[in-house]
Design an enzyme around this catalytic site. Sequence first.
Site, mmCIF file in Angstrom:
data_model
loop_
_atom_site.group_PDB
_atom_site.id
_atom_site.type_symbol
_atom_site.label_atom_id
_atom_site.label_comp_id
_atom_site.label_asym_id
_atom_site.label_seq_id
_atom_site.Cartn_x
_atom_site.Cartn_y
_atom_site.Cartn_z
ATOM 1 N N ASP A 20 0.868 -1.183 0.000
ATOM 2 C CA ASP A 20 0.000 0.000 0.000
ATOM 3 C C ASP A 20 0.899 1.226 0.000
ATOM 4 O O ASP A 20 1.433 1.611 1.050
ATOM 5 C CB ASP A 20 -0.922 -0.010 1.223
ATOM 6 C CG ASP A 20 -1.862 1.194 1.232
ATOM 7 O OD1 ASP A 20 -1.632 2.149 0.450
ATOM 8 O OD2 ASP A 20 -2.813 1.189 2.036
ATOM 9 N N HIS A 135 -5.542 12.212 13.727
ATOM 10 C CA HIS A 135 -6.646 12.033 12.765
ATOM 11 C C HIS A 135 -7.748 11.121 13.307
ATOM 12 O O HIS A 135 -8.821 11.017 12.724
ATOM 13 C CB HIS A 135 -6.118 11.426 11.457
ATOM 14 C CG HIS A 135 -5.120 12.293 10.751
ATOM 15 N ND1 HIS A 135 -5.408 13.578 10.362
ATOM 16 C CD2 HIS A 135 -3.829 12.064 10.372
ATOM 17 C CE1 HIS A 135 -4.342 14.112 9.765
ATOM 18 N NE2 HIS A 135 -3.366 13.218 9.771
ATOM 19 N N ASP A 172 1.974 19.336 13.071
ATOM 20 C CA ASP A 172 2.019 18.342 11.997
ATOM 21 C C ASP A 172 1.497 19.007 10.713
ATOM 22 O O ASP A 172 0.690 19.932 10.764
ATOM 23 C CB ASP A 172 1.113 17.162 12.387
ATOM 24 C CG ASP A 172 1.160 16.002 11.398
ATOM 25 O OD1 ASP A 172 1.818 14.998 11.710
ATOM 26 O OD2 ASP A 172 0.524 16.108 10.326
ATOM 27 N N HIS A 174 -0.451 17.860 8.496
ATOM 28 C CA HIS A 174 -1.839 17.516 8.173
ATOM 29 C C HIS A 174 -2.787 18.115 9.210
ATOM 30 O O HIS A 174 -2.399 18.307 10.367
ATOM 31 C CB HIS A 174 -2.019 15.989 8.146
ATOM 32 C CG HIS A 174 -1.163 15.285 7.154
ATOM 33 N ND1 HIS A 174 0.035 14.693 7.491
ATOM 34 C CD2 HIS A 174 -1.315 15.088 5.826
ATOM 35 C CE1 HIS A 174 0.586 14.146 6.413
ATOM 36 N NE2 HIS A 174 -0.216 14.376 5.375
ATOM 37 N N ASP A 265 6.304 16.031 9.706
ATOM 38 C CA ASP A 265 6.114 16.030 8.254
ATOM 39 C C ASP A 265 5.976 17.465 7.746
ATOM 40 O O ASP A 265 5.922 17.706 6.549
ATOM 41 C CB ASP A 265 4.901 15.172 7.856
ATOM 42 C CG ASP A 265 3.721 15.332 8.781
ATOM 43 O OD1 ASP A 265 3.681 16.316 9.542
ATOM 44 O OD2 ASP A 265 2.821 14.467 8.743
ATOM 45 N N TYR A 305 8.050 11.644 8.128
ATOM 46 C CA TYR A 305 8.324 10.437 7.337
ATOM 47 C C TYR A 305 9.680 10.427 6.656
ATOM 48 O O TYR A 305 10.059 9.437 6.035
ATOM 49 C CB TYR A 305 7.180 10.230 6.323
ATOM 50 C CG TYR A 305 5.861 10.231 7.057
ATOM 51 C CD1 TYR A 305 5.497 9.136 7.847
ATOM 52 C CD2 TYR A 305 5.032 11.357 7.062
ATOM 53 C CE1 TYR A 305 4.324 9.161 8.593
ATOM 54 C CE2 TYR A 305 3.849 11.377 7.807
ATOM 55 C CZ TYR A 305 3.505 10.279 8.569
ATOM 56 O OH TYR A 305 2.372 10.294 9.323
HETATM 57 N N1 Q9C Z 1 -0.312 12.315 -0.476
HETATM 58 C C1 Q9C Z 1 -0.072 11.612 9.805
HETATM 59 O O1 Q9C Z 1 0.827 12.327 9.424
HETATM 60 N N2 Q9C Z 1 -2.081 10.111 2.994
HETATM 61 N N3 Q9C Z 1 -0.939 11.052 8.986
HETATM 62 C C2 Q9C Z 1 -2.204 11.340 2.351
HETATM 63 C C3 Q9C Z 1 -1.493 12.502 0.283
HETATM 64 C C4 Q9C Z 1 -2.413 10.003 4.377
HETATM 65 C C5 Q9C Z 1 -0.844 11.298 7.579
HETATM 66 C C6 Q9C Z 1 -1.999 11.201 0.875
HETATM 67 C C7 Q9C Z 1 -1.486 10.740 5.279
HETATM 68 C C8 Q9C Z 1 -1.772 10.493 6.740
HETATM 69 C C9 Q9C Z 1 -0.211 11.343 11.261
HETATM 70 ZN ZN ZN Z 2 0.952 14.382 9.337
#
Ligand code: Q9C
Ligand code: ZN
Length: 672
Positions: A20, A135, A172, A174, A265, A305
């Site tokens: 994935d 999230h 973060d 996001h 990130d 990441y």
């Molecule tokens: N390229 C956290 O950083 N995918 N979760 C997004 C966009 C999900 C991130 C796709 C990213 C989740 C904790």
């Molecule tokens: Zn994130």
Amino acid sequence: MRTALVYHEEMTAARLLWDDPECEIERPERLTAAVERLQQGGLEQRCLQLAAREASEAELGLVHSPEYVSLMRGTQALSTEELQALSAQYDAVYFHPSTFHCARLAAGAALQLVDAVLTGTAHNGLALVRPPGHHSQRAAANGFCVFNNVAIAARYAQKQHGVHRILIVDWDVHHGQGIQYIFEEDPSVLYFSWHRYEHGRFWPYLRESDADAVGLGPGRGFTVNLPWNQVGMGDADYVAAFLHVLLPVAFEFDPELVLISAGFDSAIGDPEGQMQATPECFAHLTQLLQVLAGGRVCAVLEGGYHLESLSQSVCMVVKALLGDPAPPLLGPMVPQHSALESIQSVRAAQAPHWTSLWQQGSTPTLSLSTCSPERTPSPVSPGGPKCKAAEAQTSAVLSSLLDQLHLSATPPVRMAIALTAPAAALVLPPDILRQEESASREETLAWARLHEALTQDTAFTALGKVLHLLNGILDGQVSSGIATTPAAASTLEVVLGQGLSHGAQRVFCVALGQLDRPPDLANDGRTLWLNIRGKEAAALSTFHVSVPLSGTTGGFLSCILALVLPLAYGFQPDLVLLALGPAHGLQDPQAALLAALLRGPAGGRVLVLMEQESTCQLVGVLARVLHGEPPPSLGPFSMASPDDLQALVHLRGQLEAQWEMLQVAGKAGGQG
Ligand code: Q9C
Ligand code: ZN
């Protein structure tokens, strides 16, 4: 200063068992890389190391539904195929047989950190956890998150420790929509998040991630969203967001505890965020938060990441939590237009809820280069407005590389204090150096000759000590210092001269009370002079600013956040001089806050000059904050007066074309 580090190796057990591409970045190595780097940097050993415990199901129930907790408990016994099928029910989630255990450890680690900080076992700390949490929702996993670690910790702090107001800072990249949903009607938890948004075209693609989502019902104003509409946001954008959005609101909110959803990130190199902020920037963000809530700051890992970037940023946060000065930010400190538009829109959306945001953005009408009789010089690169000559840039890169070699090492002495009279009543932490040495008689004489006031006995002795202290700071032996003198004005002049001729490229001088700018100070862009006192707000030149001292906490805070720190971060000094002259008018907590925040811009190199008769109390308070302890509270928030606001708006109008860190709007005439 005790910093807790909460971790458990078993949190590395969960991993992706099938293909994935979206989920594969959330790997066990995220934790091992960060921990290894903390060990290599000698940082882990300086912390109070705590093994994470599992959160109980009752504790998970503070946020999640019993049905959801049971469903998660059930994942322990599922086959790979069943795990994959369940994962597909959620957006960007994978389960592993160890996920439930890891996720309970992650939430438990956050609770243990809160326990350590709220019982006084530690002053602050970091929990290194996975899976992340922000999230996750009452009955849903989302975005690699299973249980909402930070949200559970907030509710736990309120229930178990009687804490009322909690600030959650989600840096973060996001949007932590899970945290937003959990607290959107709750005025006791202020949730701030910045996030990559791109006008809604970035995951999780939610309308409610925009700046106009401010919370619901009694919670209106307690959700603060700062959407980034472009990638590439960097140090200047992040610092500007803190100074112009988060910190004004946070001080007005007056939290008793700060929780950080600490995702990295949002740092340079991360494939998800595509942002540019350096690891050092996270030390600054941490330091800026440490002036809140008596320093009770708990950071909990979320995303991040890029293993190298993540590890370095984690180290920077831990260093800041330990009280080490933050390394200087060396890149260009000019916020991007798109960042200013975002800042403007969140200020506009939140202004009805926070008086601290009431100063309007202004139109940069009067440019100093056209209205000032003094010529506006080109400052020394990189620390000032607009100077982009190619050669200057090249040599600046070289010299900043050299600077870095010299400056990045943390000085052996964090704080030294040079007094003219013995102060028996002064009780200080043991590793604060009481400096008795002086510069050589020749060196001292050479400077004293230029100033009548310094030939006098005590002033001469004091000067010798000040020069020795300053040399220690310039040589990288000492990070910051306090010196007293009976002749503050002349001593300050000498310190400026010596600083600029012995290694400092740029000196930021904050003068309080009756201290005038030395008349023969060169206006060459190497000294930025800021007077805080009197009635008048005036930018006499790009490098000579005067602002009144406000009587209200709101006015004082606005002055620091909207003027002093933007100038300081924009100037990028390598030394800050804080001079408290006669009748400086500052209360001890105000002076402490100013000193604590001025550690940021010059890599911790702050020299405080005080009049000899300054109280032991004030000397002690300043010594402790420069040593890295949190400043005492300013007391109840009182609104800035209309005069305070007018003065700041006036100065911003005069200066923001040259000092772009002052800007709070993307277009001329914007409000917010
Ligand atoms: N390229 C956290 O950083 N995918 N979760 C997004 C966009 C999900 C991130 C796709 C990213 C989740 C904790
Ligand atoms: Zn994130």
